[in-house]
Design an enzyme around this catalytic site. Structure first.
Site, PDB file in Angstrom:
ATOM      1  N   THR A 222       0.849  -1.194   0.000  1.00 18.53           N
ATOM      2  CA  THR A 222       0.000   0.000   0.000  1.00 18.53           C
ATOM      3  C   THR A 222       0.881   1.239   0.000  1.00 18.53           C
ATOM      4  O   THR A 222       2.083   1.152  -0.276  1.00 18.53           O
ATOM      5  CB  THR A 222      -0.995  -0.043   1.189  1.00 18.53           C
ATOM      6  OG1 THR A 222      -1.920   1.036   1.064  1.00 18.53           O
ATOM      7  CG2 THR A 222      -0.319   0.048   2.537  1.00 18.53           C
ATOM      8  N   ASN A 223       0.309   2.386   0.265  1.00 18.24           N
ATOM      9  CA  ASN A 223       1.079   3.639   0.302  1.00 18.24           C
ATOM     10  C   ASN A 223       0.489   4.537   1.381  1.00 18.24           C
ATOM     11  O   ASN A 223      -0.579   4.247   1.920  1.00 18.24           O
ATOM     12  CB  ASN A 223       1.061   4.307  -1.085  1.00 18.24           C
ATOM     13  CG  ASN A 223      -0.342   4.693  -1.509  1.00 18.24           C
ATOM     14  OD1 ASN A 223      -0.981   5.525  -0.881  1.00 18.24           O
ATOM     15  ND2 ASN A 223      -0.837   4.066  -2.574  1.00 18.24           N
ATOM     16  N   PRO A 224       1.176   5.648   1.717  1.00 21.06           N
ATOM     17  CA  PRO A 224       0.741   6.435   2.897  1.00 21.06           C
ATOM     18  C   PRO A 224      -0.425   7.398   2.656  1.00 21.06           C
ATOM     19  O   PRO A 224      -0.715   8.220   3.520  1.00 21.06           O
ATOM     20  CB  PRO A 224       1.987   7.250   3.275  1.00 21.06           C
ATOM     21  CG  PRO A 224       3.061   6.860   2.324  1.00 21.06           C
ATOM     22  CD  PRO A 224       2.461   6.155   1.179  1.00 21.06           C
ATOM     23  N   SER A 225      -1.124   7.319   1.522  1.00 19.71           N
ATOM     24  CA  SER A 225      -2.232   8.264   1.282  1.00 19.71           C
ATOM     25  C   SER A 225      -3.281   8.166   2.394  1.00 19.71           C
ATOM     26  O   SER A 225      -3.645   7.063   2.812  1.00 19.71           O
ATOM     27  CB  SER A 225      -2.891   7.945  -0.057  1.00 19.71           C
ATOM     28  OG  SER A 225      -4.103   8.642  -0.163  1.00 19.71           O
ATOM     29  N   ALA A 289      -4.458   7.478  -4.640  1.00 23.22           N
ATOM     30  CA  ALA A 289      -3.080   7.044  -4.908  1.00 23.22           C
ATOM     31  C   ALA A 289      -3.163   5.553  -5.235  1.00 23.22           C
ATOM     32  O   ALA A 289      -3.141   4.699  -4.339  1.00 23.22           O
ATOM     33  CB  ALA A 289      -2.210   7.285  -3.693  1.00 23.22           C
TER      34      ALA A 289
END
Ligand code: CTP
Length: 416
Positions: A222-225, A289
């Protein structure tokens, strides 16, 4: 006594200026709150000589605003714009001769006057001043001018004045102002003023947050959005009367109450949710994102570690926005968001062309006060015709308002 009118859920900006009648603003705030309205008080610096911001702030349960450029609050200078859009009604009570003159001639030297110029809602002016000031042809001309502009002006009341004179000049009583507020709100609601709901009848599709790509039942890519930007766009579009669908990856935010929500996890699911709705959308804001890659072979059971390094094969996810661009219908507006750390504008312009977008919002996640997890953003808006606009750092909610203003104005111009 008649029961208080029902103003629940309505937004009132109350401007208070430097008159002895400013103390009556406290009673007006109480009555508005009792009627269920949300109230934001703006004071001119002179008003603070007569009543304290603490009093009005406590009664309204909102910090009172005075300066356009408050100290230690970088980025909040556009608040007059967002407040002007937030308000269902702007009441100025008491309005001094000085403020009446400024309003009549478009001055904007305080939070109050700047917000009045930005406001899209009806304005109600309640003058209060000494008898001779009120009767002076200059003041009467200014009040006439306000009526011509379309402001509502409540005549000053007759009675004893602070100077000891008797005559017309008293601020109308808070109870009478409240009644006028309720009447104006009812009229505005009945006529569904187009200017307050510029997106009424339009469908807006917004994506937000990260996607979560499963490696196995216990792990994800995943990503930090955090979804803040997309949620702000969805809320702002709904406030403008649009019918909004928010397709959201996992976030900890509560979605705005007046939008339809489709919750998804993976890029594939987001793609399905978006493509199923693309035909109806007049505007698409692709703020999510989206992961570009997903584990090629997610395991149904938890992977056990070994002594070897792990190489995880990844496969490309669908480019949701590119597919939207390939199917864009006439009049549909596509807005992408680009996170760029190097040669930002060049890369963003390339994405804008490649994905057939109308706008792209560019930001750099490594910049202070911008990108993932920040409540503020510092963005550049790029348009398909090559125009660009750098916005200063500001809260994401304000970025959303300005973005909608620009995108709507361009669409209206194109369809004119
Ligand atoms: N986007 C999308 N589908 C993807 C990846 C991105 O719809 N699989 C959208 C994003 O929501 C954003 C825009 O495309 O509005 C640009 O995303 P960004 O991650 O900046 O760029 P990419 O196109 O993924 O290119 P790169 O990662 O190489 O910079």
């Amino acid at each position: 006594m008649p029961p208080p009118p029902d103003l629940s859920g309505r937004h009132v900006v109350l401007g208070v200026t430097g008159s002895i009648a400013a103390y009556k603003a406290a009673s007006l705030v109480r009555r508005l709150k009792k009627a269920g309205a949300e109230v934001q008080v703006l004071m001119t610096p002179d008003a603070e000589r007569f009543v304290t911001p603490l009093t009005l702030g406590t009664l309204s349960e909102q910090e009172v605003l005075t300066d356009i450029f408050p100290e230690n609050e970088e980025g909040s200078w556009t608040k007059h714009v967002t407040l002007g859009q937030w308000a269902d009604l702007f009441v100025i009570a008491p309005a001094t001769a000085q403020t009446v003159a400024k309003l009549a001639h478009g001055f904007c030297d305080s939070m109050l006057t700047a917000t009045a110029l930005s406001a899209r809602c009806p304005l109600l002016v309640c003058p209060a001043m000494d008898r001779d000031m009120y009767q002076h042809p200059a003041t009467q001309d200014n009040l006439d001018r306000l009526r011509k502009i379309g402001y509502e002006v409540m005549p000053a009341a007759h009675g004893e004045l602070a100077s000891g004179l008797v005559g017309q000049g008293r601020m109308p009583e808070p109870g009478d102002i409240l009644q006028r507020v309720a009447d104006l709100m009812a009229e505005t609601k009945a006529s569904g003023k187009a200017q307050d709901m510029p997106l009424a009848g339009h469908t807006v599709l917004v994506t937000a947050g990260p996607t979560r790509e499963p490696i196995d039942p216990a792990r994800v890519l995943t990503n930090p959005s955090t979804g803040t930007m997309g949620y702000a766009v969805a809320a702002a579009a709904a406030e403008r009367g649009a019918s909004v669908t928010l397709v959201t990856g996992p976030t900890s935010l509560s979605p705005p109450s007046n939008v339809e929500v489709a919750a998804v996890q993976t890029a594939e699911e987001m793609n399905d949710a978006v493509q199923a709705r693309r035909a109806d959308a007049d505007y698409v804001f692709m703020a999510a994102a989206v992961a570009d890659y997903t584990p090629a072979d997610p395991s149904g059971s938890k992977r056990k570690k070994t002594d070897e390094d792990l190489v995880l094969p990844l496969r490309r996810t669908p480019d949701i926005l590119k597919t939207l661009g390939a199917h864009k219908r006439t009049g549909q507006v596509l807005v992408g968001f680009a996170l760029e750390t190097d040669d930002a504008l060049e890369h963003a312009r390339h994405k804008l062309e490649e994905k057939n977008l109308d706008w792209i919002v560019v930001n750099d996640p490594t910049e202070d006060g911008a990108g993932f997890g920040s409540s503020t953003n510092r963005v550049t808006l790029l348009r398909a015709d090559g125009a660009s606009e750098d916005l200063p750092r500001m809260p994401k909610a304000e970025v959303a308002e300005i973005l909608l203003d620009r995108v709507q104005a361009a669409r209206e111009k194109n369809s004119a």
